[in-house]
Scaffold this motif. Structure first.
Motif, PDB file in Angstrom:
ATOM      1  N   ILE A   1      15.521   3.735 -27.842  1.00 38.79           N
ATOM      2  CA  ILE A   1      16.500   4.504 -28.901  1.00 38.79           C
ATOM      3  C   ILE A   1      17.459   3.567 -29.373  1.00 38.79           C
ATOM      4  O   ILE A   1      18.877   3.855 -30.502  1.00 38.79           O
ATOM      5  CB  ILE A   1      17.328   5.332 -27.855  1.00 38.79           C
TER       6      ILE A   1
ATOM      7  N   PHE B   1      23.611  10.642 -19.923  1.00 34.27           N
ATOM      8  CA  PHE B   1      23.958   9.559 -19.068  1.00 34.27           C
ATOM      9  C   PHE B   1      23.402   8.315 -19.162  1.00 34.27           C
ATOM     10  O   PHE B   1      23.032   7.855 -17.917  1.00 34.27           O
ATOM     11  CB  PHE B   1      23.476  10.419 -17.792  1.00 34.27           C
TER      12      PHE B   1
ATOM     13  N   MET C   1       9.403   7.871 -16.345  1.00 38.47           N
ATOM     14  CA  MET C   1      10.330   9.423 -17.163  1.00 38.47           C
ATOM     15  C   MET C   1      10.057  10.004 -17.453  1.00 38.47           C
ATOM     16  O   MET C   1      10.011  11.544 -17.490  1.00 38.47           O
ATOM     17  CB  MET C   1      12.157   8.773 -17.197  1.00 38.47           C
TER      18      MET C   1
ATOM     19  N   VAL D   1      16.418  -1.970 -16.664  1.00 40.13           N
ATOM     20  CA  VAL D   1      16.768  -0.694 -16.548  1.00 40.13           C
ATOM     21  C   VAL D   1      15.268   0.440 -16.593  1.00 40.13           C
ATOM     22  O   VAL D   1      14.998   1.452 -16.282  1.00 40.13           O
ATOM     23  CB  VAL D   1      17.365  -0.265 -17.986  1.00 40.13           C
TER      24      VAL D   1
ATOM     25  N   ARG E   1      25.909   3.620 -20.610  1.00 41.53           N
ATOM     26  CA  ARG E   1      26.037   2.660 -19.784  1.00 41.53           C
ATOM     27  C   ARG E   1      24.306   1.737 -19.663  1.00 41.53           C
ATOM     28  O   ARG E   1      24.147   0.476 -19.297  1.00 41.53           O
ATOM     29  CB  ARG E   1      26.200   2.563 -18.732  1.00 41.53           C
ATOM     30  N   ASN E   2      23.779   2.342 -20.364  1.00 40.41           N
ATOM     31  CA  ASN E   2      22.019   2.116 -19.909  1.00 40.41           C
ATOM     32  C   ASN E   2      21.515   0.975 -21.304  1.00 40.41           C
ATOM     33  O   ASN E   2      20.503   0.257 -20.812  1.00 40.41           O
ATOM     34  CB  ASN E   2      20.946   2.526 -19.838  1.00 40.41           C
TER      35      ASN E   2
ATOM     36  N   SER F   1      11.164   4.667 -20.218  1.00 35.11           N
ATOM     37  CA  SER F   1      10.671   4.628 -19.013  1.00 35.11           C
ATOM     38  C   SER F   1       9.633   5.682 -19.370  1.00 35.11           C
ATOM     39  O   SER F   1       9.076   7.183 -19.744  1.00 35.11           O
ATOM     40  CB  SER F   1      11.717   5.270 -18.178  1.00 35.11           C
TER      41      SER F   1
ATOM     42  N   LEU G   1      17.781  18.235 -21.014  1.00 35.46           N
ATOM     43  CA  LEU G   1      19.123  18.246 -21.688  1.00 35.46           C
ATOM     44  C   LEU G   1      17.397  19.295 -22.673  1.00 35.46           C
ATOM     45  O   LEU G   1      18.103  19.915 -23.323  1.00 35.46           O
ATOM     46  CB  LEU G   1      19.561  17.073 -22.086  1.00 35.46           C
TER      47      LEU G   1
ATOM     48  N   ALA H   1      10.086   5.466 -26.546  1.00 32.10           N
ATOM     49  CA  ALA H   1      10.950   4.395 -28.023  1.00 32.10           C
ATOM     50  C   ALA H   1      12.020   4.191 -27.263  1.00 32.10           C
ATOM     51  O   ALA H   1      13.248   4.471 -26.291  1.00 32.10           O
ATOM     52  CB  ALA H   1      10.815   5.337 -29.216  1.00 32.10           C
TER      53      ALA H   1
ATOM     54  N   ARG I   1      25.746  18.894 -18.693  1.00 32.32           N
ATOM     55  CA  ARG I   1      24.543  19.567 -19.233  1.00 32.32           C
ATOM     56  C   ARG I   1      24.411  20.879 -20.155  1.00 32.32           C
ATOM     57  O   ARG I   1      24.590  20.459 -21.678  1.00 32.32           O
ATOM     58  CB  ARG I   1      23.084  18.704 -18.598  1.00 32.32           C
TER      59      ARG I   1
ATOM     60  N   ASN J   1      20.085  13.351  -8.400  1.00 34.62           N
ATOM     61  CA  ASN J   1      20.973  14.562  -8.677  1.00 34.62           C
ATOM     62  C   ASN J   1      21.568  15.459  -8.784  1.00 34.62           C
ATOM     63  O   ASN J   1      22.462  15.292  -9.043  1.00 34.62           O
ATOM     64  CB  ASN J   1      20.173  14.059 -10.585  1.00 34.62           C
TER      65      ASN J   1
HETATM   66  C1  LIG Z   1      20.631   8.106 -16.311  1.00 31.04           C
HETATM   67  S1  LIG Z   1      18.659   8.330 -17.158  1.00 31.04           S
HETATM   68  C2  LIG Z   1      19.673   9.774 -17.925  1.00 31.04           C
HETATM   69  C3  LIG Z   1      17.848  10.935 -18.036  1.00 31.04           C
HETATM   70  C4  LIG Z   1      18.490  12.286 -19.095  1.00 31.04           C
HETATM   71  N1  LIG Z   1      19.285  12.233 -20.062  1.00 31.04           N
HETATM   72  C5  LIG Z   1      19.663  13.088 -17.949  1.00 31.04           C
HETATM   73  O1  LIG Z   1      21.031  13.325 -18.651  1.00 31.04           O
HETATM   74  O2  LIG Z   1      19.066  13.254 -16.906  1.00 31.04           O
HETATM   75  C6  LIG Z   1      18.703   7.034 -18.437  1.00 31.04           C
HETATM   76  C7  LIG Z   1      17.909   7.100 -19.104  1.00 31.04           C
HETATM   77  O3  LIG Z   1      17.712   6.205 -20.521  1.00 31.04           O
HETATM   78  C8  LIG Z   1      16.723   5.795 -19.903  1.00 31.04           C
HETATM   79  N2  LIG Z   1      16.649   5.024 -21.328  1.00 31.04           N
HETATM   80  C9  LIG Z   1      18.053   3.423 -21.128  1.00 31.04           C
HETATM   81  N3  LIG Z   1      17.583   2.812 -22.125  1.00 31.04           N
HETATM   82  C10 LIG Z   1      16.739   3.514 -22.539  1.00 31.04           C
HETATM   83  C11 LIG Z   1      16.633   2.461 -24.458  1.00 31.04           C
HETATM   84  N4  LIG Z   1      17.216   1.603 -24.590  1.00 31.04           N
HETATM   85  N5  LIG Z   1      15.593   3.157 -24.657  1.00 31.04           N
HETATM   86  C12 LIG Z   1      15.632   4.501 -24.787  1.00 31.04           C
HETATM   87  N6  LIG Z   1      15.563   5.582 -23.041  1.00 31.04           N
HETATM   88  C13 LIG Z   1      16.497   4.146 -22.889  1.00 31.04           C
HETATM   89  C14 LIG Z   1      16.035   5.778 -19.242  1.00 31.04           C
HETATM   90  O4  LIG Z   1      14.596   5.076 -19.053  1.00 31.04           O
HETATM   91  C15 LIG Z   1      16.291   6.922 -18.579  1.00 31.04           C
HETATM   92  O5  LIG Z   1      15.415   8.180 -18.616  1.00 31.04           O
END
Ligand SMILES: C[S@@+](CC[C@H](N)C(=O)[O-])C[C@H]1O[C@@H](n2cnc3c(N)ncnc32)[C@H](O)[C@@H]1O
Length: 255
Positions: free
Chosen positions: A129, A146, A114, A42, A149-150, A111, A94, A127, A69, A57
């Motif tokens: 999360i 969004f 990002m 991810v 699921r990650n 990331s 957001l 960090a 959002r 997007n």
């Molecule tokens: C699809 S993007 C969404 C970004 C933003 N929230 C938006 O609305 O467009 C998912 C984000 O989740 C972050 N992410 C995934 N797993 C994470 C984790 N365990 N801790 C922090 N960020 C995470 C990714 O790096 C990515 O920037």
């Protein structure tokens, strides 16, 4: 912060087997990366797609993502001036909406790519999360767009929200979804499963946008997520489908 990664890193991290029905609500994740492998995949994927994340997007959602959002921030329904964490903040969309609503957002994301592309001006840090560097009950609210699921462990994330949000504080969580209506679902499966990966492939990283429709399978059913939110201390958790069910929004108040 450096966004530099070897070209094709997401390709290697996300060497996914094919699934039978893209976008199907299977909740069968056996063929997708898990645990530490998922965290690395991810992070590498978002580092790779960060420069064109917003552009793709807007195009693939016909700008509906902007509306989703804004709705999340509206339904967060906190008084102006609230301290709100935007978790997995990505490029900060957001945070921009939170600031417009008069809130004081702080963002966290895994990331660096990002975070480097964030133009919101909100304070931001890297960090995971699932382990927030925030004291118990220290914030008025949380948004998360969004990213559910990650995560490798959604229950742990909900528990972490229950820990950092003060009593009476609010959360608003967005993610993609699978429409309930059969006709809408098959049209959406075609668009999300076949056309979005092509658009993403032309404009950005092909592997990342092949992974996107498959990653929906990580999400448990709405009823399960609501149960987990209640168990984490959110008493009035509600779930709604947006835009015919292609996106879902959960809001709740900390008891
Ligand atoms: C699809 S993007 C969404 C970004 C933003 N929230 C938006 O609305 O467009 C998912 C984000 O989740 C972050 N992410 C995934 N797993 C994470 C984790 N365990 N801790 C922090 N960020 C995470 C990714 O790096 C990515 O920037």
């Amino acid at each position: 912060m450096s966004a530099t990664r070897t070209p094709g890193a997401a390709d290697r991290a996300l060497s996914l087997p094919s699934m039978s029905t893209p976008g199907s609500p299977s909740w069968d994740t056996t063929e997708l990366p898990q645990g530490d492998q998922k965290v690395r995949a991810v992070r590498d994927m978002f580092d790779a797609i960060a420069p064109r994340y917003d552009l793709v997007n807007r195009i693939m959602t016909f700008r509906l993502d902007v509306r989703w959002r804004r709705k999340a921030v509206r339904l967060l329904d906190l008084p102006s001036g609230s301290r709100v964490l935007d978790l997995a903040s990505g490029t900060g969309d957001l945070c921009i909406d939170l600031r417009r609503a008069g809130h004081r957002p702080i963002s966290f994301d895994l990331s660096f790519g990002m975070l480097a592309a964030d133009r919101s001006g909100a304070p931001r840090s890297q960090a995971d999360i699932l382990r927030l560097p925030i004291a118990d009950g220290a914030v008025d609210g949380v948004t998360c767009g969004f990213a559910l699921r990650n995560l490798v462990d959604l229950r742990t994330f909900f528990d972490e929200l229950g820990r950092v949000v003060r009593p009476g504080g609010r959360i608003a969580l967005l993610d993609v979804s699978v429409p309930r209506n059969r006709l809408v679902r098959s049209g959406h499966a075609l668009y999300f499963g076949r056309i979005v990966p092509r658009i993403g492939g032309w404009l950005s990283d092909p592997a990342a946008y092949r992974y996107l429709p498959k990653s929906v399978a990580y999400l448990p059913p709405a009823s399960t997520m609501l149960e987990w939110l209640r168990a984490a201390g959110f008493h009035d958790a509600t779930h709604r489908q947006l835009s015919g069910g292609i996106t879902q929004l959960m809001v709740a108040t900390r008891a």
